[in-house]
Design an enzyme around this catalytic site. Structure first.
Site: not given
Length: 371
Positions: A158-160, A358
């Site tokens: 994901g974005c992290n 995050m």
């Protein structure tokens, strides 16, 4: 007579040049970015899909996003755009991932004064599709990198995940001083959309944009200029492990992203814990940090992090600027912001910076830099 530029107070505290934490730490030597050729304003996207629901339109138009680069479904014979099947989405992820990813990598290598043959380690991060072999193998072939190049594919974090990948790249660079390691965050968010008119999918569809970012990292006496990567931190919010997820949606026959409305506040509430844990390891406080590079996750997320960490609009100027100009670019967002900071030229020797991303888990990743 112009005023003198004084270093941030953090440049005079914490680690000293002789501190063992600095010895041999790798440096970020260059960043490259790329986006698809097509881009749209939020209003244009609403018009393309004929969205009239006032609540959905409000989500798009009050997102603090002006424009996003996207690869939308091709128009049909009647001019309307219909959602693609999962197979077409995966094909889009592959084609765009290779095309935009190679452009970002070339941009990074040009900025670093390096050739493709110089890359000794390539870590590719993506969450917008699944391929075997992964993007690293496809890009090595496409660009003619040395086939002996060591590689890693980080898929689905994901974005992290950009900072997770940068941690791995940093470790390889330290173990191989003088050799070039590259992180490539390569996201085709257009290949991860579901259009069904619901508020759940509308929030997701209003946020994400397509793009790739690459960062070059080297260690050793020949590493050159650029901030040192001092250390990394990770914090998993286990109580919110299902708050952000990308999984199979039986109703639509494809993968779909789910974002709980409480995510911004959950992330914000734990931001202090994650950042302070990193800084305490090096005898630093938040007031010692001159530069903040925070993932452009969305207006509410950025605002929540700002409130909980006591950050100003100036601190987050590059985060909000990237969100405005590109939307949420998933794992590569923080590198787009870091590039703007580097081009701005305001970071002074001895100053500290914090990177923060995050994503699903819910997870907060952090990194400490020193110029």
């Amino acid at each position: 007579m112009s005023a003198a530029v004084l270093p941030h107070p953090g440049a005079r505290t914490g680690l000293r040049p002789s501190d063992p934490h600095l010895a041999g730490r790798p440096r970020i030597t260059a960043v490259g970015t790329a986006v698809p050729a097509t881009s749209y304003t939020q209003a244009e996207i609403l018009d393309v899909f004929g969205i009239q629901d006032p609540k959905v339109r409000s989500v798009f138009l009050n997102s603090a996003i002006d424009r996003r680069h996207l690869t939308l479904p091709p128009p049909g014979e009647d001019g309307t755009r219909r959602p693609e099947e999962q197979g077409a989405l995966l094909a889009k992820h592959k084609a765009q991932g290779v095309e935009v990813g190679t452009r970002a990598l070339r941009d990074c290598l040009d900025a670093a004064g390096a050739d493709p043959a110089d890359v000794g380690y390539l870590c590719c991060v993506t969450s917008t599709g699944f391929l075997t072999p992964g993007l690293s193998a496809l890009i090595i072939k496409e660009m003619g990198l040395d086939p002996r190049c060591q590689r890693l594919d980080v898929v689905g974090m994901g974005c992290n995940a950009g900072l997770n990948g940068l941690n791995a790249v940093s470790g390889w660079a330290v173990a191989n001083p003088g050799r070039l390691a590259v992180l490539l965050c390569d996201e085709a968010c257009s290949a991860a959309y579901v259009f069904d008119g619901t508020m759940r999918t509308s929030v997701v569809n209003s946020l994400f944009g397509d793009g790739a970012a690459a960062v070059a990292v080297t260690a050793g006496p020949t590493a050159g200029p650029g901030p040192r990567l001092i250390g990394f931190g990770s914090y998993l919010i286990t109580d919110a492990i299902d708050a952000m997820r990308y999984d199979w949606d039986d109703a639509h026959g494809r993968f779909s992203f789910f974002l709980d409305p409480q995510v911004p506040y959950v992330v914000g509430a734990h931001a202090e814990t994650a950042v302070d844990a990193l800084l305490e390891r090096y005898g630093l406080r938040r007031s010692d940090i001159a530069h903040w590079t925070v993932h452009a996750g969305g207006k509410k997320v950025v605002d929540s992090v700002a409130v909980n960490l006591g950050l100003t609009r100036y601190d987050l100027r590059h985060t909000t600027g990237v969100l405005r100009d590109f939307g949420n670019l998933s794992s590569g967002s923080f590198l787009f912001s870091h590039r703007r900071l580097a081009e701005e030229g305001t970071a002074l020797p001895g100053e500290y910076g914090v990177m923060m991303t995050m994503g699903p888990g819910s997870t907060i990743e952090t990194a400490l830099l020193r110029w």
